[in-house]
Design an enzyme around this catalytic site. Structure first.
Site, PDB file in Angstrom:
ATOM      1  N   GLU A 168       0.807  -0.880  -0.248  1.00  0.00           N
ATOM      2  CA  GLU A 168      -0.410   0.092  -0.299  1.00  0.00           C
ATOM      3  C   GLU A 168       1.176   1.331  -0.222  1.00  0.00           C
ATOM      4  O   GLU A 168       2.043   1.376   0.587  1.00  0.00           O
ATOM      5  CB  GLU A 168      -0.897   0.074   1.011  1.00  0.00           C
ATOM      6  CG  GLU A 168      -0.317  -0.047   2.284  1.00  0.00           C
ATOM      7  CD  GLU A 168       0.474   0.738   3.311  1.00  0.00           C
ATOM      8  OE1 GLU A 168       1.386   1.828   2.865  1.00  0.00           O
ATOM      9  OE2 GLU A 168       2.193   0.226   3.361  1.00  0.00           O
ATOM     10  N   GLU A 310       4.581  -0.703   0.858  1.00  0.00           N
ATOM     11  CA  GLU A 310       4.788  -0.659  -0.681  1.00  0.00           C
ATOM     12  C   GLU A 310       4.667  -2.388  -0.769  1.00  0.00           C
ATOM     13  O   GLU A 310       5.329  -2.393  -2.177  1.00  0.00           O
ATOM     14  CB  GLU A 310       6.291  -0.149  -1.036  1.00  0.00           C
ATOM     15  CG  GLU A 310       6.469   1.061  -0.534  1.00  0.00           C
ATOM     16  CD  GLU A 310       7.774   1.508  -1.541  1.00  0.00           C
ATOM     17  OE1 GLU A 310       8.469   0.634  -2.019  1.00  0.00           O
ATOM     18  OE2 GLU A 310       8.130   2.782  -1.501  1.00  0.00           O
TER      19      GLU A 310
END
Length: 348
Positions: A168, A310
């Site tokens: 994310e 991420e």
């Protein structure tokens, strides 16, 4: 909205077959440690003693959060869209690690406060330009939350392969994750809130107050989907939907750090058996993640002090899935190698 039903992976006969296959490899009993547990879990998920790691992919969901108006981040909101541009330019850590490990990477605009236009490599599933400030009002409507969940489910249905990693990007999303954890686990705000992108001690205390006050403000909210709509982000809701559908399809879920685990927390409140399908990549350095993993009964594979997000932890743990599958499929047995007897647990 229909929540996919997830079946537990428990299967006594297959468990015994996997244990026999693992124990008959040319090694002392239990000597491959956690890899043996991982190989057994993969076999139970895939319902076979010959497991595969097929076309693994990492989904990185990006969205903005209205709660940044409360001064809970060391970085401005524009960093969200700028980092998405970095993903698209192949310049972020997740690009490096996914490429290194032969893993497909998909970047999804779930609700970034920016107009990217039509871009190669970007999946546009924008629900809105970020959530509302949940310190004042619910982060999203029930309909927008349902839309985000459904987008996530559709992505998991369309995804090839049998391993899905989650990542994310979203300035303010550690605050959202902390609020979800505080509400759904009953742990104190102080136990759930961390530095995020690098807050000072005073900044962390302010963030704690914001989370505690917001959860108190919405005290009547109880049901998991209502909690998600009240405190979540579009990227968190979309991840939860993708997780639920992926587990329903018997895919392996590779869980990254604090924000990804908060999405899983919501999904597990809806379908507890989803935890059977989860491989927890690592324990993040973000305060609150270790406790959240404990609440879920999770045993992370790595502990590297990561707190980037991420999906970087997912990518770094992927070689361990390959190792577990490969030793189960390719390692000689005592009979095939003509080695006498099983080696004892402490042989060396």
């Amino acid at each position: 909205m229909h929540i996919p039903v997830i079946a537990p992976i428990a299967h006594a006969a297959l468990s015994q077959s996997l244990a026999a296959a693992i124990n008959n490899k040319t090694k002392p009993l239990g000597s491959l440690g956690r890899l043996e547990d991982l190989a057994s879990q993969l076999g139970l998920i895939q319902q076979t003693t010959r497991v595969t790691i097929d076309q693994p992919a990492i989904l990185v969901f990006a969205a903005d959060h209205g709660v940044v108006a409360e001064g809970i981040s060391a970085y401005p909101q524009d960093v969200t869209w700028q980092m998405v541009e970095n993903f698209l330019a192949n310049g972020a850590a997740i690009n490096v690690f996914a490429r290194q490990n032969g893993c497909a990477l998909r970047v999804i605009d779930a609700g970034v406060n920016h107009d990217f236009g039509v871009r190669a490599g970007l999946l546009d599933r924008k629900v809105a330009n970020g959530t509302n400030n949940f310190a004042i009002a619910p982060a999203m409507s029930a309909q927008d939350c349902a839309t985000a969940l459904e987008h996530g489910m559709a992505m998991a249905r369309d995804l090839p392969g049998n391993v899905v990693g989650f990542g994310e990007m979203g300035i303010g999303n550690t605050t959202s994750a902390a609020a979800l954890m505080h509400k759904l686990t009953g742990q104190s705000a102080a136990a759930c809130v961390g530095a995020g992108t690098g807050l000072t001690p005073d900044g962390i205390r302010h963030k704690e107050r914001v989370v505690a006050a917001a959860v108190a403000h919405h005290a009547s909210v109880r049901e998991p989907l209502d909690v998600l709509a009240t405190f979540g982000g579009f990227e968190i809701a979309m991840m939860a939907g993708a997780m639920l559908q992926a587990a329903h399809l018997r895919k392996v879920l590779l869980i990254d750090g604090f924000i990804v685990t908060s999405a899983l927390l919501v999904a597990a409140r809806l379908q507890p058996a989803i935890l059977d399908y989860c491989v927890f990549a690592h324990c993040s350095g973000e305060h609150g993640h270790a406790l959240l993993l404990e609440q879920l009964g999770a045993r992370p594979l790595l502990d590297l002090g990561l707190r980037l997000g991420e999906g970087t932890g997912s990518a770094l743990a992927l070689p361990l899935l390959h190792a577990a599958a490969n030793f189960l499929n390719e390692m000689a047995t005592f009979a095939s190698a003509q080695v006498s007897g099983q080696l004892g647990e402490h042989a060396g």
